[in-house]
Design an enzyme around this catalytic site. Structure first.
Site, PDB file in Angstrom:
ATOM      1  N   ARG A 220       0.759  -1.311  -0.050  1.00 29.38           N
ATOM      2  CA  ARG A 220       0.187  -0.145  -0.024  1.00 29.38           C
ATOM      3  C   ARG A 220       0.842   1.400   0.145  1.00 29.38           C
ATOM      4  O   ARG A 220       0.661   2.271  -0.761  1.00 29.38           O
ATOM      5  CB  ARG A 220      -0.779   0.041   1.190  1.00 29.38           C
ATOM      6  N   SER A 221       1.851   1.277   0.748  1.00 29.56           N
ATOM      7  CA  SER A 221       2.896   2.123   0.720  1.00 29.56           C
ATOM      8  C   SER A 221       4.266   1.902   0.531  1.00 29.56           C
ATOM      9  O   SER A 221       4.746   0.723   0.804  1.00 29.56           O
ATOM     10  CB  SER A 221       2.822   3.148   2.048  1.00 29.56           C
ATOM     11  N   ARG A 282      -3.452 -15.199   4.496  1.00 28.31           N
ATOM     12  CA  ARG A 282      -4.755 -15.685   4.927  1.00 28.31           C
ATOM     13  C   ARG A 282      -5.281 -16.281   3.795  1.00 28.31           C
ATOM     14  O   ARG A 282      -5.408 -16.006   2.657  1.00 28.31           O
ATOM     15  CB  ARG A 282      -5.699 -14.671   5.385  1.00 28.31           C
ATOM     16  N   GLU A 311     -10.062 -23.801   7.402  1.00 31.03           N
ATOM     17  CA  GLU A 311      -8.893 -24.721   7.819  1.00 31.03           C
ATOM     18  C   GLU A 311      -9.186 -25.675   9.045  1.00 31.03           C
ATOM     19  O   GLU A 311      -9.771 -25.261  10.025  1.00 31.03           O
ATOM     20  CB  GLU A 311      -7.694 -23.758   8.650  1.00 31.03           C
ATOM     21  N   HIS A 330      -1.239 -24.244   8.213  1.00 31.39           N
ATOM     22  CA  HIS A 330      -1.033 -22.962   8.884  1.00 31.39           C
ATOM     23  C   HIS A 330      -0.190 -23.122  10.049  1.00 31.39           C
ATOM     24  O   HIS A 330      -0.438 -22.983  11.295  1.00 31.39           O
ATOM     25  CB  HIS A 330      -2.613 -22.549   9.582  1.00 31.39           C
TER      26      HIS A 330
END
Length: 366
Positions: A220-221, A282, A311, A330
């Site tokens: 995003r940045s 995720r 999951e 996970h």
């Protein structure tokens, strides 16, 4: 004279016996005082709710850290006796997003001060609502980064070099020769695109550089020039450019409304047919139906996933039957060292909240 000697002899025998008896009494009193002191110390510990102790909750190797500082109550005990335990509980420790923080549970814990999440992601928590009932939320940033980055590279390497398939052939009792068709793809010198350049993404880039990989990233940045140079990373403002150029696309982004379904049919179609998708973020970041189709049609070469949704996957899910998919349950953060560091950080966050001190890792609403 004989009587005097006899009395002295008896006294000589009696005194050590009396001393031993007095010593035993003294030791018994000391033990009682120690037990009383221990009970006072136990009674002074704040109470905390956990999911359970065992394979599906806090394992024994980390539960001792909790018990040093808290009286812990498994969720099932709270359900069996809510009037006894509910008013006492001041902290709630979450492991694998359990216990589920629902309004009904919060309303049964009038003394609750903090919800302590194990891990960085808090997509399973309604932070504004929890705060609205006077309860803080914390997480454990940074502590899982190394282990999770290791897992990302492990999945990437295992998928690229057919390590799981090779193991199965090597140990199969029917194997009589080594096939020469189990050909992998080169990792060294390839291009890795990282989507989500937070703490974990930066650690993944560090590891990729060790394989002389070209590192692209989308975030995003943009990170500072110094941070980019430290790992040799190039910023892609447009994620599409990263998808087109990468041999390995690694997802390390948080799950947010914007990132849900981030990788779907269109994004997969932009990737090279020789590319591999690696997901340690995720499951919901990827449109799994789109991924199944892309893998079946050869739109992408392979996928290596430490996360899915749900999951575990239903046992008849098509992802489980595809030969070009590697799935782990996970376990990106799951090392003995990281688990203990994580639980220790959780305890520090909880104690600060219970004592009304500044919380080291409080999560603020967006």
């Amino acid at each position: 004279m004989q009587c005097v000697c006899f009395v002295q002899c008896v006294r000589g025998l009696w005194r050590p016996a009396q001393a031993r008896r007095l010593l035993k009494v003294t030791e018994a009193h000391r033990s009682v005082r120690q037990l009383q002191h221990t009970k006072v110390m136990e009674d002074n510990k704040p109470w905390a709710l956990i999911s359970e102790v065992g394979d599906e909750g806090f394992t024994e190797d980390v539960t001792d850290i909790l018990r040093r500082h808290f009286q812990i109550v498994p969720h099932k005990d709270l359900l069996q006796n809510p009037l006894l335990y509910g008013p006492k509980i001041q902290a709630m420790f979450l492991w694998n997003a359990l216990p589920a923080v629902e309004p009904s549970l919060l309303s049964s814990l009038p003394s609750l001060k903090v919800v302590v999440n194990g891990g960085v992601g808090i997509d399973h928590l309604d932070v504004p609502y929890i705060n609205s009932v006077g309860v803080k939320v914390t997480n454990t940033p940074g502590v899982v980064s190394d282990a999770t980055a290791d897992m990302a590279l492990g999945l990437l390497l295992a998928s690229a070099r057919n390590i799981v398939e090779g193991h199965q052939i090597a140990v199969d009792p029917k194997t009589t020769h080594i096939p020469q068709t189990l050909i992998g793809v080169e990792v060294s010198g390839s291009t890795m695109g990282i989507i989500g350049m937070g703490h974990i993404g930066h650690k993944i880039a560090q590891r990729g550089r060790g394989f002389d990989m070209k590192i692209l990233y989308h975030n995003r940045s943009r990170r500072s020039v110094e941070e980019e140079q430290a790992v040799g990373a190039t910023y892609c403002e447009n994620m599409d450019d990263l998808l087109r150029e990468s041999d390995f696309v690694v997802l390390a982004t948080n799950l947010t409304p914007e990132s849900r379904g981030l990788i779907s049919h269109r994004e997969l179609s932009l990737m090279k047919p020789t590319a591999t998708l690696v997901n340690i973020s995720r499951g919901l970041v990827v449109d799994q139906d789109a991924l199944v189709k892309a893998l079946q049609t050869g739109t992408v070469r392979a996928a290596a996933l430490d996360v899915t949704h749900p999951e575990p996957l239903p046992r008849d899910h098509p992802l489980l039957g595809l030969p070009n998919v590697l799935i782990t349950p996970h376990i990106g953060f799951n090392t003995y060292t990281t688990r203990r560091k994580m639980v220790q950080m959780m305890v520090e966050n909880a104690l600060a909240a219970v004592k009304g001190q500044i919380i080291p890792n409080e999560v603020k609403p967006p």
